[in-house]
Design an enzyme around this catalytic site. Sequence first.
Site, short mmCIF file in Angstrom:
data_model
loop_
_atom_site.label_atom_id
_atom_site.label_comp_id
_atom_site.label_asym_id
_atom_site.label_seq_id
_atom_site.Cartn_x
_atom_site.Cartn_y
_atom_site.Cartn_z
N TYR A 145 31.05 41.00 46.25
CA TYR A 145 32.33 40.49 46.77
C TYR A 145 33.46 41.46 46.42
O TYR A 145 34.17 41.94 47.31
CB TYR A 145 32.58 39.11 46.17
CG TYR A 145 33.83 38.41 46.68
CD1 TYR A 145 33.89 37.92 47.98
CD2 TYR A 145 34.92 38.22 45.85
CE1 TYR A 145 35.03 37.24 48.44
CE2 TYR A 145 36.06 37.55 46.31
CZ TYR A 145 36.11 37.07 47.60
OH TYR A 145 37.23 36.41 48.04
N ASP A 146 33.60 41.77 45.11
CA ASP A 146 34.73 42.61 44.66
C ASP A 146 34.70 43.99 45.32
O ASP A 146 35.71 44.46 45.86
CB ASP A 146 34.67 42.85 43.15
CG ASP A 146 34.68 41.58 42.34
OD1 ASP A 146 34.68 40.49 42.96
OD2 ASP A 146 34.67 41.66 41.11
N GLU A 147 33.53 44.63 45.27
CA GLU A 147 33.44 45.99 45.80
C GLU A 147 33.48 45.99 47.32
O GLU A 147 34.01 46.91 47.94
CB GLU A 147 32.18 46.69 45.30
CG GLU A 147 32.13 46.87 43.77
CD GLU A 147 33.11 47.90 43.21
OE1 GLU A 147 34.06 48.30 43.93
OE2 GLU A 147 32.92 48.32 42.05
N LYS A 149 35.30 43.95 49.09
CA LYS A 149 36.72 43.82 49.43
C LYS A 149 37.47 45.11 49.12
O LYS A 149 38.41 45.48 49.83
CB LYS A 149 37.33 42.66 48.65
CG LYS A 149 36.84 41.29 49.09
CD LYS A 149 37.47 40.86 50.41
CE LYS A 149 37.14 39.41 50.71
NZ LYS A 149 37.73 38.96 51.97
N ARG A 186 33.92 26.10 43.95
CA ARG A 186 35.10 26.61 43.25
C ARG A 186 35.66 25.52 42.35
O ARG A 186 35.41 24.33 42.52
CB ARG A 186 36.15 27.10 44.26
CG ARG A 186 35.78 28.50 44.74
CD ARG A 186 36.77 29.06 45.72
NE ARG A 186 36.51 28.61 47.07
CZ ARG A 186 37.10 29.12 48.15
NH1 ARG A 186 37.98 30.08 48.02
NH2 ARG A 186 36.81 28.68 49.36
N ASN A 190 35.36 21.45 42.71
CA ASN A 190 34.38 20.86 41.78
C ASN A 190 35.01 19.77 40.92
O ASN A 190 34.49 18.65 40.85
CB ASN A 190 33.82 21.93 40.84
CG ASN A 190 32.61 22.64 41.42
OD1 ASN A 190 32.28 22.46 42.59
ND2 ASN A 190 31.94 23.46 40.62
P1 NAD Z 1 35.68 30.03 53.26
O1 NAD Z 1 34.32 30.31 52.76
O2 NAD Z 1 36.10 28.59 53.41
O3 NAD Z 1 35.92 30.72 54.68
C1 NAD Z 1 35.30 31.89 55.09
C2 NAD Z 1 34.91 31.75 56.55
O4 NAD Z 1 34.28 32.95 57.00
C3 NAD Z 1 33.93 30.61 56.79
O5 NAD Z 1 34.33 29.84 57.89
C4 NAD Z 1 32.62 31.34 57.07
O6 NAD Z 1 31.71 30.57 57.87
C5 NAD Z 1 33.10 32.61 57.73
N1 NAD Z 1 32.16 33.72 57.63
C6 NAD Z 1 31.51 34.16 56.53
N2 NAD Z 1 30.74 35.21 56.82
C7 NAD Z 1 30.93 35.47 58.16
C8 NAD Z 1 30.41 36.43 59.05
N3 NAD Z 1 29.52 37.36 58.65
N4 NAD Z 1 30.81 36.39 60.35
C9 NAD Z 1 31.70 35.45 60.78
N5 NAD Z 1 32.21 34.50 59.97
C10 NAD Z 1 31.83 34.51 58.67
O7 NAD Z 1 36.69 30.79 52.33
P2 NAD Z 1 38.31 30.81 52.29
O8 NAD Z 1 38.71 30.32 50.97
O9 NAD Z 1 38.84 30.18 53.50
O10 NAD Z 1 38.57 32.37 52.33
C11 NAD Z 1 39.05 33.03 53.50
C12 NAD Z 1 39.30 34.49 53.18
O11 NAD Z 1 40.28 34.61 52.16
C13 NAD Z 1 38.07 35.23 52.69
O12 NAD Z 1 38.06 36.53 53.22
C14 NAD Z 1 38.27 35.27 51.19
O13 NAD Z 1 37.62 36.37 50.61
C15 NAD Z 1 39.78 35.37 51.08
N6 NAD Z 1 40.25 34.86 49.80
C16 NAD Z 1 40.31 33.52 49.55
C17 NAD Z 1 40.72 33.08 48.29
C18 NAD Z 1 40.79 31.61 47.97
O14 NAD Z 1 41.08 31.28 46.83
N7 NAD Z 1 40.57 30.71 48.89
C19 NAD Z 1 41.07 34.00 47.30
C20 NAD Z 1 41.00 35.35 47.59
C21 NAD Z 1 40.60 35.77 48.84
N1 UDP Z 2 34.77 27.04 36.67
C1 UDP Z 2 34.54 25.96 35.83
N2 UDP Z 2 33.82 24.91 36.31
C2 UDP Z 2 33.36 24.85 37.59
C3 UDP Z 2 33.63 25.95 38.45
C4 UDP Z 2 34.33 27.03 37.96
O1 UDP Z 2 34.95 25.96 34.65
O2 UDP Z 2 32.73 23.83 37.94
C5 UDP Z 2 35.57 28.18 36.16
C6 UDP Z 2 34.97 29.55 36.43
O3 UDP Z 2 34.08 29.90 35.39
C7 UDP Z 2 36.20 30.43 36.45
C8 UDP Z 2 37.30 29.51 37.00
O4 UDP Z 2 36.79 28.18 36.84
O5 UDP Z 2 36.56 30.82 35.15
C9 UDP Z 2 37.61 29.74 38.46
O6 UDP Z 2 36.41 29.73 39.18
P1 UDP Z 2 36.33 29.81 40.77
O7 UDP Z 2 34.90 29.94 41.13
O8 UDP Z 2 37.10 28.70 41.36
O9 UDP Z 2 37.15 31.13 41.15
P2 UDP Z 2 37.09 32.66 40.63
O10 UDP Z 2 36.26 32.76 39.39
O11 UDP Z 2 36.51 33.42 41.76
O12 UDP Z 2 38.50 32.96 40.35
#
Ligand code: NAD
Ligand code: UDP
Length: 315
Positions: A145-147, A149, A186, A190
């Site tokens: 995911y990180d790399e 992005k 997330r 949760n």
């Molecule tokens: P999400 O998982 O709810 O939405 C992602 C969507 O992309 C889903 O509808 C999924 O079906 C679709 N998808 C996944 N792979 C696909 C592919 N190969 N082709 C077409 N569609 C595909 O997640 P979200 O929280 O809505 O995140 C949306 C965007 O924002 C993502 O790019 C995510 O990395 C970024 N983002 C979100 C957060 C957050 O906290 N929500 C934080 C940082 C970045």
């Molecule tokens: N986390 C937690 N309980 C859960 C799910 C997540 O304590 O049931 C913690 C997780 O270890 C992280 C933080 O909550 O430290 C945020 O996790 P999330 O997966 O929401 O986002 P990200 O780690 O990608 O920021």
Amino acid sequence: MMKRILITGGAGFVGSHLCERLLNEGNEVVCLDNYFTGSKKNIEHLMDHHYFELVRHDVTQPYMIEVDEIYNLACPASPVHYQYNPIKTIKTSVMGAINMLGLAKRVKAKILQASTSEVYGDPSVHPQPESYWGNVNPIGLRSCYDEGKRCAETLFMDYNIQNNVDVKIIRIFNTYGPNMNPNDGRVVSNFIVQALKGEDITIFGDGTQTRSFQYVKDLVEGTIRMMNSRDGFMGPVNIGNPGEFTMIELAEKVLKLTNSKSKLIHLPLPKDDPMQRKPDITLAQKELNGWEPKVHLEEGLVKTIAYFDKLLKEA
Ligand code: NAD
Ligand code: UDP
């Protein structure tokens, strides 16, 4: 003026809110999704809208359409889902970026990339400004995911330099709200689902790690402002809420707001789980007309709890 806008990942949590807002502003919206983590339910209230179109497609394959703007959101965002098939995750970020940038180049569309605070890894600078290069493990559980992005950001900048594509990059910090998948994994979803069901609240590690939680409405506002920001401003720009909380604090707030008797239990902390995270939003405030988050954590949690409560009762 009415624009035709493509939103990849439009059936997901954030994408569905963006589809709704851009439609309501009088645009034509094409929502592209492969439904890996998204769902038609998130957008079913938009289906009858004359200017809304749904396309089942995977961004790892090229896609052609005439549009003015592209919001590239397709990518699973929860660790549980992006680690399910890590190779697919990195393909989605990298090949998805190449395909969408290729499309933007061909049709001269402006394109915005949803990047992430995860590009900072387990940050040693706190809060994180955009100038911080991050502390990312290239071969760990989160690397797909990180790399992925980070590489997408590189591709965006290179398509600008080499091909003059009009690009915008936002780094999104932890965002929550209605339309999150209840099985998303997330932390906010949760804890709320566990509290509503009276199940134990699963704190990973000792719960002193921090995150800064942004309500989805604030993110959508920042995202649209970034798309419309001045020519030549590409970012990356942090979009997040600087309010920082430990996971214990979050759990306590959720328990209080749901009136739940659930107990807190501790499970092992996943590997490479960042210890702290908080956005420096100085750049966003400056470049995005004073944008800043408006919704306080408790206010956003109340709205999100109401959403999950209804969902669980329907089920
Ligand atoms: P999400 O998982 O709810 O939405 C992602 C969507 O992309 C889903 O509808 C999924 O079906 C679709 N998808 C996944 N792979 C696909 C592919 N190969 N082709 C077409 N569609 C595909 O997640 P979200 O929280 O809505 O995140 C949306 C965007 O924002 C993502 O790019 C995510 O990395 C970024 N983002 C979100 C957060 C957050 O906290 N929500 C934080 C940082 C970045
Ligand atoms: N986390 C937690 N309980 C859960 C799910 C997540 O304590 O049931 C913690 C997780 O270890 C992280 C933080 O909550 O430290 C945020 O996790 P999330 O997966 O929401 O986002 P990200 O780690 O990608 O920021």
